[in-house]
Write an enzyme that holds these catalytic residues in place. Sequence first.
Site, mmCIF file in Angstrom:
data_model
loop_
_atom_site.group_PDB
_atom_site.id
_atom_site.type_symbol
_atom_site.label_atom_id
_atom_site.label_comp_id
_atom_site.label_asym_id
_atom_site.label_seq_id
_atom_site.Cartn_x
_atom_site.Cartn_y
_atom_site.Cartn_z
ATOM 1 N N TYR A 1 -10.466 21.945 24.018
ATOM 2 C CA TYR A 1 -10.273 20.734 24.826
ATOM 3 C C TYR A 1 -8.886 20.148 24.602
ATOM 4 O O TYR A 1 -8.182 19.776 25.520
ATOM 5 C CB TYR A 1 -11.360 19.735 24.436
ATOM 6 N N HIS B 1 -6.710 -3.525 9.765
ATOM 7 C CA HIS B 1 -7.937 -4.282 9.524
ATOM 8 C C HIS B 1 -8.636 -4.476 10.874
ATOM 9 O O HIS B 1 -9.001 -5.595 11.235
ATOM 10 C CB HIS B 1 -7.622 -5.625 8.866
ATOM 11 N N HIS C 1 -2.709 2.145 8.711
ATOM 12 C CA HIS C 1 -3.775 1.373 8.039
ATOM 13 C C HIS C 1 -3.905 0.048 8.771
ATOM 14 O O HIS C 1 -2.899 -0.637 8.988
ATOM 15 C CB HIS C 1 -3.411 1.142 6.568
ATOM 16 N N GLU D 1 0.824 -1.223 0.000
ATOM 17 C CA GLU D 1 0.000 0.000 0.000
ATOM 18 C C GLU D 1 0.851 1.264 0.000
ATOM 19 O O GLU D 1 0.392 2.328 0.402
ATOM 20 C CB GLU D 1 -0.931 0.010 1.219
ATOM 21 N N HIS E 1 -12.335 -3.769 3.302
ATOM 22 C CA HIS E 1 -10.887 -3.822 3.517
ATOM 23 C C HIS E 1 -10.494 -3.465 4.966
ATOM 24 O O HIS E 1 -10.008 -4.323 5.679
ATOM 25 C CB HIS E 1 -10.221 -2.883 2.498
ATOM 26 N N TYR F 1 -20.873 12.314 19.472
ATOM 27 C CA TYR F 1 -20.121 13.548 19.181
ATOM 28 C C TYR F 1 -18.643 13.298 18.887
ATOM 29 O O TYR F 1 -17.987 14.064 18.179
ATOM 30 C CB TYR F 1 -20.303 14.573 20.313
HETATM 31 P P1 13P Z 1 1.356 -5.390 3.127
HETATM 32 O O1 13P Z 1 1.819 -6.618 3.895
HETATM 33 O O2 13P Z 1 1.929 -5.362 1.737
HETATM 34 O O3 13P Z 1 1.576 -4.138 3.907
HETATM 35 O O4 13P Z 1 -0.214 -5.549 2.876
HETATM 36 C C1 13P Z 1 -1.127 -5.749 3.915
HETATM 37 C C2 13P Z 1 -2.418 -5.041 3.652
HETATM 38 O O5 13P Z 1 -3.148 -4.836 4.592
HETATM 39 C C3 13P Z 1 -2.795 -4.632 2.289
HETATM 40 O O6 13P Z 1 -3.841 -3.731 2.343
#
Ligand code: 13P
Length: 208
Positions: A205, A91, A89, A70, A152, A110
């Site tokens: 805040y 999951h 990023h 990514e 994703h 909120y």
């Molecule tokens: P990478 O191991 O290449 O970072 O990919 C994992 C991933 O979550 C792809 O969206």
Amino acid sequence: MSTAAELLAAARQLEALGLNQGTAGNLSVRSGDGLWITPSALPLEGLAPEDMVYLGLDGRSQGRHRPSSEWRFHRDILAARPEVGAVVHSHAPYATTLACQRRPVPAFHYMVALAGGHDIRCSDYATFGTQALSEATLRALEGRRACLLANHGMIALGADLPAALDLAREVEYLCRLYHQTLQTGRPRLLDREEMDRVQVRFQDYRRH
Ligand code: 13P
């Protein structure tokens, strides 16, 4: 601690917080004219700071591994958003559950304003690792510090790694609350004027 060591520590923290697992997810942090990014397809166990990859804004990498698949959205976000110093990023389970329904998070609480606006958008779907996903991500992040990625996961931005991690944790908590709220009836949403007021209060805040 070197920037690469900080990046690896943040990746470990993301997993320890239950926001990520296995080889899913990736992180980056701005450094000089480029960025440090986690390597592709490697579990964190046994990784050392030297396994992190340095990437120029031209997409050329230096290091013994390939950069995360990514790297395009990491590079494009850091190039387009000068106020952003780190990209997370993951999951994370609740964020990804909503993302699999392509369901944005509306102003049901909120704290949604923490992501920068009156909702947390869900991007259009695009295949992982593509320029199309990078473009969809940038659109979903317009005026925001976080978004869901369709079918994703999620992305959180910050001025530095601790701020991006913190926001990732908050977004996952909000997604969990929203998921729970949907189980128990129809959420009552806050209107835009109220969310604007919350944004103003947050500025004060957060200063304290
Ligand atoms: P990478 O191991 O290449 O970072 O990919 C994992 C991933 O979550 C792809 O969206």
